[in-house]
Design a protein around this motif. Structure first.
Motif, PDB file in Angstrom:
ATOM      1  N   SER A  40       0.823  -1.210   0.000  1.00  0.00           N
ATOM      2  CA  SER A  40       0.000   0.000   0.000  1.00  0.00           C
ATOM      3  C   SER A  40       0.856   1.259   0.000  1.00  0.00           C
ATOM      4  O   SER A  40       0.549   2.244  -0.703  1.00  0.00           O
ATOM      5  N   THR A  41       1.957   1.228   0.764  1.00  0.00           N
ATOM      6  CA  THR A  41       2.841   2.403   0.798  1.00  0.00           C
ATOM      7  C   THR A  41       3.480   2.653  -0.556  1.00  0.00           C
ATOM      8  O   THR A  41       3.531   3.798  -1.041  1.00  0.00           O
ATOM      9  N   VAL A  42       3.995   1.601  -1.189  1.00  0.00           N
ATOM     10  CA  VAL A  42       4.649   1.760  -2.493  1.00  0.00           C
ATOM     11  C   VAL A  42       3.651   2.234  -3.537  1.00  0.00           C
ATOM     12  O   VAL A  42       3.961   3.113  -4.369  1.00  0.00           O
ATOM     13  N   ILE A  43       2.435   1.698  -3.536  1.00  0.00           N
ATOM     14  CA  ILE A  43       1.429   2.120  -4.517  1.00  0.00           C
ATOM     15  C   ILE A  43       1.098   3.595  -4.345  1.00  0.00           C
ATOM     16  O   ILE A  43       0.997   4.362  -5.325  1.00  0.00           O
ATOM     17  N   CYS A  44       0.917   4.023  -3.107  1.00  0.00           N
ATOM     18  CA  CYS A  44       0.589   5.439  -2.871  1.00  0.00           C
ATOM     19  C   CYS A  44       1.742   6.363  -3.275  1.00  0.00           C
ATOM     20  O   CYS A  44       1.531   7.388  -3.947  1.00  0.00           O
ATOM     21  N   LEU A  45       2.973   6.019  -2.906  1.00  0.00           N
ATOM     22  CA  LEU A  45       4.110   6.872  -3.236  1.00  0.00           C
ATOM     23  C   LEU A  45       4.377   6.887  -4.738  1.00  0.00           C
ATOM     24  O   LEU A  45       4.572   7.966  -5.340  1.00  0.00           O
ATOM     25  N   THR A 574      14.428   4.669  -5.453  1.00  0.00           N
ATOM     26  CA  THR A 574      14.789   4.620  -4.032  1.00  0.00           C
ATOM     27  C   THR A 574      13.693   3.950  -3.218  1.00  0.00           C
ATOM     28  O   THR A 574      13.974   3.113  -2.348  1.00  0.00           O
ATOM     29  N   VAL A 575      12.430   4.289  -3.502  1.00  0.00           N
ATOM     30  CA  VAL A 575      11.330   3.688  -2.750  1.00  0.00           C
ATOM     31  C   VAL A 575      11.208   2.207  -3.050  1.00  0.00           C
ATOM     32  O   VAL A 575      11.039   1.366  -2.149  1.00  0.00           O
ATOM     33  N   SER A 576      11.299   1.852  -4.339  1.00  0.00           N
ATOM     34  CA  SER A 576      11.020   0.481  -4.741  1.00  0.00           C
ATOM     35  C   SER A 576      12.163  -0.477  -4.454  1.00  0.00           C
ATOM     36  O   SER A 576      11.940  -1.686  -4.377  1.00  0.00           O
ATOM     37  N   THR A 577      13.366   0.010  -4.320  1.00  0.00           N
ATOM     38  CA  THR A 577      14.495  -0.884  -4.020  1.00  0.00           C
ATOM     39  C   THR A 577      14.990  -0.682  -2.599  1.00  0.00           C
ATOM     40  O   THR A 577      14.847  -1.564  -1.750  1.00  0.00           O
ATOM     41  N   CYS A 578      15.574   0.475  -2.334  1.00  0.00           N
ATOM     42  CA  CYS A 578      16.142   0.713  -0.999  1.00  0.00           C
ATOM     43  C   CYS A 578      15.064   0.731   0.080  1.00  0.00           C
ATOM     44  O   CYS A 578      15.275   0.211   1.182  1.00  0.00           O
ATOM     45  N   GLY A 579      13.918   1.312  -0.244  1.00  0.00           N
ATOM     46  CA  GLY A 579      12.836   1.309   0.742  1.00  0.00           C
ATOM     47  C   GLY A 579      12.352  -0.093   1.036  1.00  0.00           C
ATOM     48  O   GLY A 579      12.040  -0.449   2.183  1.00  0.00           O
ATOM     49  N   PHE A 580      12.288  -0.897  -0.016  1.00  0.00           N
ATOM     50  CA  PHE A 580      11.886  -2.295   0.173  1.00  0.00           C
ATOM     51  C   PHE A 580      12.904  -3.041   1.035  1.00  0.00           C
ATOM     52  O   PHE A 580      12.551  -3.783   1.952  1.00  0.00           O
ATOM     53  N   GLN A 581      14.192  -2.858   0.737  1.00  0.00           N
ATOM     54  CA  GLN A 581      15.228  -3.511   1.528  1.00  0.00           C
ATOM     55  C   GLN A 581      15.203  -3.032   2.977  1.00  0.00           C
ATOM     56  O   GLN A 581      15.388  -3.829   3.910  1.00  0.00           O
TER      57      GLN A 581
END
Length: 804
Positions: A40-45, A574-581
């Motif tokens: 949900s966070t990734v979709i919104c961002l 950054t959100v989709s890779t580093c944020g995920f990690q």
């Protein structure tokens, strides 16, 4: 890519934690919440960033597709609080994928590809954790995500061939996601199996301890009531007025299930009910009690029963008819009870270990409940018995051995289980991240490195960075695959190499290419750092990611003024890779912090199971004891208590003597001695000697192990003959490598020992009063008033040992 490529086209997987047992309940909830919130966070961002670069004419159609997707995420978030139907949840998850795929042709351009693939990529990954217990559902949603991506590509680029690489990446991501989940789940299950085995062994130990405690209490009660009564009847008396009420009280005591209740009682009220005896056996008690004295039922009953036995000992052995009973509470909360008399006294050190009055009924009872008891006496100076009990710990007033409380071991055991589960799941998470790193590096990242080799300036630097990361992974695998932790020196050296690879890749790639399809290292660097830093705080890994992203951002800002689209692409990457990690690191720490609470709940459940098991065994043991007493002791007590049997009848007194001897043998059954058979025989010999019989005991051969059931069968004929003998007896034990024989010759036996006529010989298979499969044979010969009885047992072939 999510695992090791650019921020838009490539996607990755987390390492969820799941496992059976107590960890399974915790991890299922944790992983599901993690997946839903992350998606949900990734979709919104990503949706917000997509709207930023969209043209004014594209905002409305884009929002019309993304808003329903956000609402579908809201439905999934609501399901975390209140369960919703499976069909609704599956439909909401499918809607997210389809709506994201349809928004790609509406937006158009590279930005649309980045945003859509970021949303679809994170969704197919998190679906493996949201539906961890339904892998088929997760696989179907992943397939739907691939179809959504394919439809979006076809509609946004009509007439062009479908790109197979994004679909291949989705398959790799789904595989790695599920593989990471299975690895961590396997480690969690290993921890749960070890914890379950530990709990089972601890449960069995607690059950055994509880059974031993109740057995001791039962034997102490038996000694103080039925055994003492029957022994007094067998010795004869002039006044039997005390017998009927005492026999009835003994029956009441034997009918109670022994145990240690946790309720509170007034010890002063209990002590006021201590029986003083009747007739010549009456003891006048002078009581000085500072009450009320609140005490748990277990210690209170132990003190009460001990005082009752002490008063009985005064009547039988002290030679006086008065005693003083005092009870008070000290300043530190210790409750003290003292019984003293001015009788003839005795030397406590001279009391044989087989005598149960002091060791079992007084001292043993108090040790069983965490208290202490001390007997002080000297010949000619009277006797004083003191009981002490403290709520926090048993305090010994003398040289008695203190007994540790079982609950004191619980915190240490709980901490050990928590450490075990934490260590296993952390190791599983590190293995899962290592798998993600290596698979991503040597599949998609290697393909990117070789495909875009001409773009790098210079290419050898990118190759060196690739080799550097592979070396770090190989070093970490050398430790993790052997179940060892990565040493701090290796960790920090490896981290420095990873950071050097990040800087090399950022500064040898054109700025406009960073986080794009040619940047094979941006998403891979974080995974390599994660298995090195997984056991540290999240802020340490977050600091590393900040440095890693900062290097890439520095190159972008130093080269030229970045456009809004470039910044949006950097933000999505950054959100989709580093944020995920970073979320995976936070999930690992979340599980680490949640384990104690989950283990506490599991410990409560285990405690309930243990209590049920203890209750079940104690009830069964109690029924077994009652069954054993029903055929012999109980009929005697019933007859004596209700006047059916007369204590003046010689046969009744003989029967009472036999039962007293059997119970004395039972008391000796649990002694830790090298030769239990001879030890139990000596207990029966003591009873006969109290009746004035001269008994000689001879042992020949080397003793070996004999099962307790067999010992009962071997000794019972001896106990019967000894109880009926009036002058002399000889007991012989003969050991051979394959058998053991116990014989007794009784001279001047009442009624010929068994009521038979002279010269009769009888051979039976068992003499203990119930069916037996112990293969014990008994031969009994009666000649006049002399009786010879022999019981023999041959060892089974599997138990035969060479005495040499």
């Amino acid at each position: 890519m999510w695992f090791g490529g650019h921020g838009g086209k490539e996607r990755g997987a987390a390492a969820p934690l799941d496992g059976p047992g107590s960890s399974e309940r915790l991890l299922n909830v944790t992983v599901e919440r993690y997946g839903v919130w992350l998606r949900s966070t990734v979709i919104c961002l990503c949706g917000a960033l997509g709207l930023v670069w969209a043209d004014a004419t594209e905002v409305v159609p884009t929002a019309s597709l993304l808003v329903p997707a956000v609402l579908a995420c809201g439905v999934r978030l609501w399901s975390l609080r209140r369960p919703l139907p499976f069909a609704l949840l599956w439909a909401s998850d499918a809607a997210v994928l389809l709506l994201a795929g349809l928004s790609q042709p509406v937006l158009g351009g590279e930005g649309a590809d980045v945003m859509v693939e970021a949303i679809v990529g994170i969704s197919v990954i998190t679906f493996q954790y949201e539906w961890a217990t339904r892998p088929v559902t997760g696989a179907l949603l992943a397939a739907l995500g691939a179809v959504a991506c394919a439809l979006g590509d076809i509609r946004s680029s009509p007439g062009q061939s479908l790109e197979s690489l994004p679909l291949a990446r989705i398959l790799v991501e789904v595989f790695l996601s599920r593989a990471a989940y299975v690895i961590v789940r396997g480690r969690a299950r290993a921890a749960d199996r070890a914890a379950a085995a530990w709990a089972a062994s601890r449960r069995e130990a607690e059950v055994a301890a509880a059974r031993r405690a109740t057995e001791r209490e039962h034997l102490a009660t038996l000694h103080d009531t039925a055994c003492a009564t029957l022994l007094m009847v067998s010795q004869g008396a002039r006044d039997w007025s005390w017998l009927a009420p005492r026999a009835r009280r003994d029956l009441d005591a034997l009918s109670a299930v022994p145990g240690f209740e946790t309720g509170s009682v007034d010890l002063a009220a209990l002590l006021s009910c201590v029986p003083e005896g009747e007739g010549p056996a009456r003891v006048l008690l002078k009581t000085v009690i500072d009450g009320p004295l609140a005490i748990p039922s277990g210690p209170g009953l132990a003190i009460f029963n001990g005082v009752r036995e002490g008063v009985s000992n005064v009547a039988r052995h002290a030679g006086v008819g008065e005693a003083e009973l005092r009870a008070w509470s000290e300043k530190d909360g210790t409750i003290v009870v003292e019984l003293s008399d001015a009788g003839r006294g005795f030397d406590p050190d001279s009391v044989p270990a087989r005598r149960r009055g002091i060791a079992g009924s007084v001292i043993g009872r108090m040790h069983a409940v965490g208290g202490s008891a001390r007997v002080t006496s000297h010949p000619g100076t009277g006797t004083r018995v003191q009981w002490r009990w403290h709520e926090r710990a048993g305090e010994s007033g003398g040289d008695e051995v203190q007994v540790a409380h079982a609950p004191d071991r619980a915190p240490a055991q709980h901490s050990a289980v928590v450490r075990l589960i934490r260590g296993q799941v952390l190791h599983g998470a590190q293995l899962a991240v290592l798998l993600i790193s290596l698979t991503s590096q040597f599949t998609i990242s290697l393909h990117q490195l070789t495909t875009y080799r001409d773009v790098y300036r210079p290419a050898w630097a990118q190759t060196a960075a690739f080799v550097c990361l592979a070396t770090v992974a190989a070093t970490g695998a050398a430790y993790l695959l052997r179940g060892r932790q990565i040493p701090p020196t290796v960790r920090w050296c490896g981290l420095a190499w990873v950071l050097a690879a990040s800087a090399t890749c950022a500064f040898t790639l054109p700025p406009e290419r960073l986080t794009g399809p040619t940047d094979w290292a941006f998403g891979l660097i974080g995974w390599h750092a994660l298995y090195l830093l997984a056991d540290l705080r999240v802020r340490v890994f977050a600091a590393f990611l900040c440095v890693h992203v900062g290097l890439t951002a520095a190159v972008v800002f130093l080269s030229a003024s970045p456009t809004g689209v470039q910044l949006a692409l950097l933000g999505i990457a950054t959100v989709s890779t580093c944020g995920f990690q970073l979320s995976v690191s936070a999930l690992t720490r979340l599980f680490h912090d949640a384990v104690p609470a989950a283990e506490t709940a599991a410990a409560r459940e285990e405690e309930l199971r243990t209590r049920e098991r203890i209750h079940e065994h104690i009830q069964r043991d109690h029924k077994e004891r009652c069954r054993a007493l029903t055929a012999t002791t109980v009929p005697l007590l019933v007859g004596l208590g209700h006047g059916v049997l007369s204590p003046r009848d010689t046969e009744v007194r003989l029967r009472c003597g036999v039962e007293a001897a059997r119970m004395r043998r039972l008391f000796a059954e649990g002694d830790a001695v090298s030769d239990p058979l001879v030890n139990e025989l000596r207990a029966c010999v003591e009873v006969a000697e109290q009746h004035g019989v001269a008994v000689s005991l001879a042992v020949r051969g080397r003793p070996s192990e004999v099962p307790v059931e067999v010992r009962r069968e071997l000794i019972d004929p001896v106990a019967v003959v000894l109880a009926r003998t009036r002058s002399t007896a000889r007991v012989t034990v003969v050991w051979t490598p394959r058998a053991v024989r116990v014989s007794v010759v009784g001279v001047d036996c009442a009624d010929g020992g068994s009521g038979g006529d002279g010269g009769d010989t009888e051979t039976t298979a068992s003499s203990y009063g119930h069916a037996s499969d112990s293969n014990v044979t008994v031969v009994r010969t009666v000649r006049g008033e002399s009786v010879w009885a022999e019981a023999g047992w041959s060892k089974p072939a599997a138990q035969e040992v060479d005495p040499a």
